[in-house]
Design an enzyme around this catalytic site. Sequence first.
Site, PDB file in Angstrom:
ATOM      1  N   SER A   1     -51.110  -7.533  11.125  1.00  8.22           N
ATOM      2  CA  SER A   1     -50.807  -8.028  12.480  1.00  8.22           C
ATOM      3  C   SER A   1     -49.307  -7.926  12.750  1.00  8.22           C
ATOM      4  O   SER A   1     -48.887  -7.489  13.825  1.00  8.22           O
ATOM      5  CB  SER A   1     -51.247  -9.480  12.634  1.00  8.22           C
ATOM      6  OG  SER A   1     -52.650  -9.613  12.548  1.00  8.22           O
TER       7      SER A   1
ATOM      8  N   ALA B   1     -54.122  -6.933  16.168  1.00  6.41           N
ATOM      9  CA  ALA B   1     -53.112  -7.904  15.737  1.00  6.41           C
ATOM     10  C   ALA B   1     -53.582  -9.272  16.185  1.00  6.41           C
ATOM     11  O   ALA B   1     -53.866  -9.481  17.367  1.00  6.41           O
ATOM     12  CB  ALA B   1     -51.764  -7.575  16.370  1.00  6.41           C
ATOM     13  N   LYS B   2     -53.695 -10.196  15.235  1.00  4.65           N
ATOM     14  CA  LYS B   2     -54.041 -11.571  15.617  1.00  4.65           C
ATOM     15  C   LYS B   2     -52.728 -12.219  16.021  1.00  4.65           C
ATOM     16  O   LYS B   2     -52.090 -12.914  15.238  1.00  4.65           O
ATOM     17  CB  LYS B   2     -54.714 -12.261  14.430  1.00  4.65           C
ATOM     18  CG  LYS B   2     -55.524 -13.461  14.816  1.00  4.65           C
ATOM     19  CD  LYS B   2     -56.389 -13.932  13.659  1.00  4.65           C
ATOM     20  CE  LYS B   2     -56.725 -15.397  13.801  1.00  4.65           C
ATOM     21  NZ  LYS B   2     -57.372 -15.771  15.055  1.00  4.65           N
ATOM     22  N   ALA B   3     -52.295 -11.885  17.230  1.00  2.00           N
ATOM     23  CA  ALA B   3     -50.963 -12.255  17.699  1.00  2.00           C
ATOM     24  C   ALA B   3     -51.056 -13.344  18.753  1.00  2.00           C
ATOM     25  O   ALA B   3     -51.941 -13.321  19.615  1.00  2.00           O
ATOM     26  CB  ALA B   3     -50.254 -11.034  18.277  1.00  2.00           C
TER      27      ALA B   3
ATOM     28  N   TYR C   1     -53.470 -14.752  22.792  1.00  3.02           N
ATOM     29  CA  TYR C   1     -54.307 -15.952  22.909  1.00  3.02           C
ATOM     30  C   TYR C   1     -54.116 -16.711  24.214  1.00  3.02           C
ATOM     31  O   TYR C   1     -54.862 -17.644  24.506  1.00  3.02           O
ATOM     32  CB  TYR C   1     -54.131 -16.864  21.680  1.00  3.02           C
ATOM     33  CG  TYR C   1     -54.963 -16.302  20.544  1.00  3.02           C
ATOM     34  CD1 TYR C   1     -56.251 -16.754  20.328  1.00  3.02           C
ATOM     35  CD2 TYR C   1     -54.493 -15.250  19.776  1.00  3.02           C
ATOM     36  CE1 TYR C   1     -57.043 -16.191  19.349  1.00  3.02           C
ATOM     37  CE2 TYR C   1     -55.277 -14.679  18.798  1.00  3.02           C
ATOM     38  CZ  TYR C   1     -56.544 -15.151  18.587  1.00  3.02           C
ATOM     39  OH  TYR C   1     -57.340 -14.583  17.634  1.00  3.02           O
TER      40      TYR C   1
END
Length: 292
Positions: free
Chosen positions: A62, A156-158, A162
């Site tokens: 990420s 990407a768990k960015a 969110y």
Amino acid sequence: MLPMDDRDGTIWLDGALVPWREARLHVLSHGLHYGTSVFEGERVYGGQVFRLNAHSRRLIRSARLIAMPFTLSADALDAATRAVVDANGIADGYVRPVAWRGAEDMGLSAPDARTHVAIAAWPWPAVFGAAQRKRGIALVLSRWSRIPPAAIPIQAKAAGTYLNGAIARREAEAAGADDALLLDDRGDLAEATGANLFLVRDGGLATPIADHVLDGITRQTVIDIARRLGLRVEEARLPPTALETADEVLLTGTAYEITPVSRIGELRWPVGPVTRRLITAFDAEVRDEHAT
Ligand code: PMP
């Protein structure tokens, strides 16, 4: 709920365990202003983090995808995570590693902003209660679509991505539902705010291809389990009308585990036999498989 910043325990911050209340950052941190932060959500079962190394590797990936310098190895992250879980005596809980660009530089590209890393863990019961999981949750189809992969690298768990889910989830709850289901930018079924979507049809599973949604670690686990159980798994583009012919609907994610969906708008589903089989197998897997 206890405020997140006022608890006992310790948090790993930039290489050391510090008292929980002292794990702070500056208001001019780059990550706060521009969403330049990546994170993970991990679950502890019986004192062990499920698929820890896969999560540590995803955190590093990420960071790379959003051009954030990152020097810690996956093994170093694993070791720090275990130290946090042990120091806080977590038997069953949740782990939140997060890395963000700091306050050393506020320019948008911020070549001088350092990457900071923190890891916290706390006991955390299921997101949805046992009763809800038994009868299934209610979703609304969100008016917001998922961020297209051409805009932000969605694998990407960015943090920045969110905002999309935070708005959708708030609206869903205001409308009396438990969560939102989002379509992708092409109008196909995508995912819930923190979980992947599966449909059961003709005894097999169908799930959106992981090119416009996060390729969740639980999604991969559930696909493996389903295949082991001899169920057919199809990854495909699914139009919203696919919901009308689905026999069962379920969500998968670290926090959600396997959560059945009972309702989206006028559509209703039972918590059916395939979902129940998957939940039984998943619950066994997370308790048994402590390897990464
Ligand atoms: N989609 C989104 C948008 C998520 O935030 C999550 C939670 N990380 C998932 C899917 C499920 O991913 P995982 O199974 O790796 O938790």
